[in-house]
Design a protein around this motif. Sequence first.
Motif, PDB file in Angstrom:
ATOM      1  N   PHE A 194     -22.011  40.737 -21.056  1.00 31.78           N
ATOM      2  CA  PHE A 194     -21.603  39.821 -19.991  1.00 31.78           C
ATOM      3  C   PHE A 194     -20.394  40.394 -19.265  1.00 31.78           C
ATOM      4  O   PHE A 194     -19.595  41.120 -19.852  1.00 31.78           O
TER       5      PHE A 194
ATOM      6  N   ALA B 108     -26.633  34.923  -4.936  1.00 31.54           N
ATOM      7  CA  ALA B 108     -27.284  34.640  -6.212  1.00 31.54           C
ATOM      8  C   ALA B 108     -28.689  35.205  -6.237  1.00 31.54           C
ATOM      9  O   ALA B 108     -29.111  35.839  -7.211  1.00 31.54           O
ATOM     10  N   CYS B 109     -29.438  34.994  -5.138  1.00 34.19           N
ATOM     11  CA  CYS B 109     -30.816  35.487  -5.101  1.00 34.19           C
ATOM     12  C   CYS B 109     -30.856  37.000  -5.150  1.00 34.19           C
ATOM     13  O   CYS B 109     -31.678  37.582  -5.860  1.00 34.19           O
TER      14      CYS B 109
ATOM     15  N   ALA C 208     -28.215  39.772 -13.759  1.00 32.46           N
ATOM     16  CA  ALA C 208     -28.704  38.394 -13.718  1.00 32.46           C
ATOM     17  C   ALA C 208     -27.516  37.462 -13.544  1.00 32.46           C
ATOM     18  O   ALA C 208     -26.535  37.534 -14.275  1.00 32.46           O
ATOM     19  N   TRP C 209     -27.604  36.597 -12.579  1.00 29.29           N
ATOM     20  CA  TRP C 209     -26.581  35.613 -12.267  1.00 29.29           C
ATOM     21  C   TRP C 209     -26.637  34.512 -13.314  1.00 29.29           C
ATOM     22  O   TRP C 209     -27.692  33.967 -13.608  1.00 29.29           O
ATOM     23  N   LEU C 210     -25.506  34.152 -13.905  1.00 31.04           N
ATOM     24  CA  LEU C 210     -25.539  33.058 -14.871  1.00 31.04           C
ATOM     25  C   LEU C 210     -24.765  31.840 -14.407  1.00 31.04           C
ATOM     26  O   LEU C 210     -25.241  30.715 -14.525  1.00 31.04           O
ATOM     27  N   GLU C 211     -23.549  32.049 -13.900  1.00 30.86           N
ATOM     28  CA  GLU C 211     -22.742  30.862 -13.610  1.00 30.86           C
ATOM     29  C   GLU C 211     -21.662  31.204 -12.596  1.00 30.86           C
ATOM     30  O   GLU C 211     -21.087  32.287 -12.644  1.00 30.86           O
TER      31      GLU C 211
ATOM     32  N   ASP D  82     -18.053  29.620 -11.127  1.00 33.73           N
ATOM     33  CA  ASP D  82     -17.049  28.581 -11.273  1.00 33.73           C
ATOM     34  C   ASP D  82     -16.314  28.434  -9.941  1.00 33.73           C
ATOM     35  O   ASP D  82     -15.635  29.351  -9.501  1.00 33.73           O
TER      36      ASP D  82
ATOM     37  N   ARG E  38     -13.803  26.508  -9.061  1.00 30.42           N
ATOM     38  CA  ARG E  38     -12.338  26.400  -9.060  1.00 30.42           C
ATOM     39  C   ARG E  38     -11.686  27.761  -9.304  1.00 30.42           C
ATOM     40  O   ARG E  38     -10.724  28.132  -8.657  1.00 30.42           O
ATOM     41  N   GLN E  39     -12.262  28.490 -10.261  1.00 29.15           N
ATOM     42  CA  GLN E  39     -11.679  29.797 -10.570  1.00 29.15           C
ATOM     43  C   GLN E  39     -12.176  30.878  -9.612  1.00 29.15           C
ATOM     44  O   GLN E  39     -11.639  31.973  -9.605  1.00 29.15           O
TER      45      GLN E  39
ATOM     46  N   LEU F  25     -20.035  34.662 -13.461  1.00 25.79           N
ATOM     47  CA  LEU F  25     -20.437  35.231 -14.744  1.00 25.79           C
ATOM     48  C   LEU F  25     -21.802  35.898 -14.584  1.00 25.79           C
ATOM     49  O   LEU F  25     -22.766  35.254 -14.175  1.00 25.79           O
TER      50      LEU F  25
ATOM     51  N   HIS G  95     -24.801  38.737 -16.282  1.00 30.17           N
ATOM     52  CA  HIS G  95     -25.247  39.516 -17.431  1.00 30.17           C
ATOM     53  C   HIS G  95     -25.838  40.803 -16.898  1.00 30.17           C
ATOM     54  O   HIS G  95     -26.698  40.762 -16.025  1.00 30.17           O
ATOM     55  N   VAL G  96     -25.341  41.942 -17.373  1.00 29.91           N
ATOM     56  CA  VAL G  96     -25.877  43.208 -16.877  1.00 29.91           C
ATOM     57  C   VAL G  96     -26.490  43.990 -18.028  1.00 29.91           C
ATOM     58  O   VAL G  96     -26.062  43.886 -19.175  1.00 29.91           O
TER      59      VAL G  96
ATOM     60  N   HIS H 192     -33.978  40.196 -17.658  1.00 29.40           N
ATOM     61  CA  HIS H 192     -34.060  41.194 -16.594  1.00 29.40           C
ATOM     62  C   HIS H 192     -35.478  41.717 -16.406  1.00 29.40           C
ATOM     63  O   HIS H 192     -35.801  42.221 -15.337  1.00 29.40           O
TER      64      HIS H 192
ATOM     65  N   PRO I 144     -36.239  34.713  -8.298  1.00 29.55           N
ATOM     66  CA  PRO I 144     -34.814  34.650  -8.631  1.00 29.55           C
ATOM     67  C   PRO I 144     -34.340  33.243  -8.953  1.00 29.55           C
ATOM     68  O   PRO I 144     -33.535  33.053  -9.868  1.00 29.55           O
TER      69      PRO I 144
ATOM     70  N   MET J   9     -32.649  32.297 -12.449  1.00 30.68           N
ATOM     71  CA  MET J   9     -31.277  31.793 -12.441  1.00 30.68           C
ATOM     72  C   MET J   9     -31.181  30.489 -13.233  1.00 30.68           C
ATOM     73  O   MET J   9     -30.301  30.319 -14.072  1.00 30.68           O
TER      74      MET J   9
END
Lengths: 93, 161, 123
Positions: free
Chosen positions: B94, B111-112, B121-124, B126, B128-129, B133, B135-136, C44, C88, C92
């Motif tokens: 991650f 995201a797409c 892969a897009w996970l999350e 945030d 506010r921050q 996040l 995952h590669v 993936h 995607p 997601m």
Amino acid sequence: MTALAIVWSILLAQVMLALAMAFALYRIIKGPRAQDRILGLDTLYINAMLMLLAFGIRTANTIYFETALIIALIGFASSIAFAKFLMRGEVIE
Amino acid sequence: MRAWYPYPLFSIALFLMWLLLNQSVAPGSIVLSLFLSTLLGWVMVKLQPSQSRLRRLGLMAGFALAVAADIIRSNVAVARIILRPRGKPANTGFMTVDVDLENENALALLACILTATPGTAWLEYDRRQKSLLLHVLDIDNEDLWRRTVKRYEAGLKEILE
Amino acid sequence: MNHLTDLPPWAAILVCGLLLLGAAMTLIGSLGLLRLPSFYDRLHAPTIATSGGTILICLASMLCFAVLQSRWIFHELLIIFFVTVTTPVTLMLLGQAALYRDRVKERSDVPRKPKPAAEPGSE
């Protein structure tokens, strides 16, 4: 000669797609967790769609393409519903 | 014209898609698709999606080409990782990247793109921050991925904001 | 093999090549689903099948029927569009669901929620 090569390569492509479907099916059966099974199901949908496209090239029948389109749409909707269910335990919020 | 078609691009896309699905340009299907695209354009007013203007078509084409090249390269890289012998497992993990995008459409597009690229892969995200996040599949090249995301972010900002 | 004999040789070679390459990409993607060790790695694998396999096979069938001129070639365009847009989104959501479930189970190998922690149940 050309026709024979085409027929054989379509057959080979179909064998590869069938093998890919078998792998996805193995992931559905084996798991180990629910999200793995849904991922397998999603891949199975796409592989089945590609298999139908190969059949369409082989027979030049338009009905296969309609079916492929419908499978793509329904597979998307069902995978989304499953993923939502995993996240919240209910489909509609 | 604006009153009839509040979302012109959306209406045009619907019109074309209906004709494609029917595979005909007969007068009947043209009338029906005109009717549908107008009606669904009004429905979209109720849904109130966040609007953004598309600017600079040349920039968009360049961005799309760059993304396509990245996806092809990453396809080959991931295929190589999958076909590796069992002794050498891939080094996956991650990572978080700071992404500063306010525009909803730009975020959705990012995201797409990131998920459609096989290596990431897009996970999350945030809000506010302002951190994302991911995952590669190839964490050894973390810097490369970070730079890629930054490049996409800059491109999307130029096009959409 | 009635209609396929009408293809000129260059088109036949191109169609065969695209079809075989697309099927091979799909097979590699599904093999990844089989071989990769953890769920997040497997996430993936299907994108190869969609971005590589679908586009190549659709191109093969577009080329085949455009050369034969037996029907309109636009259904494949729609299929490419739907698949590239929808996959995607599915992946997601699946990734988010898996992350959520792993956090609920308090597994150690996923990153924690970033601080300051949001109140549970709201996102």
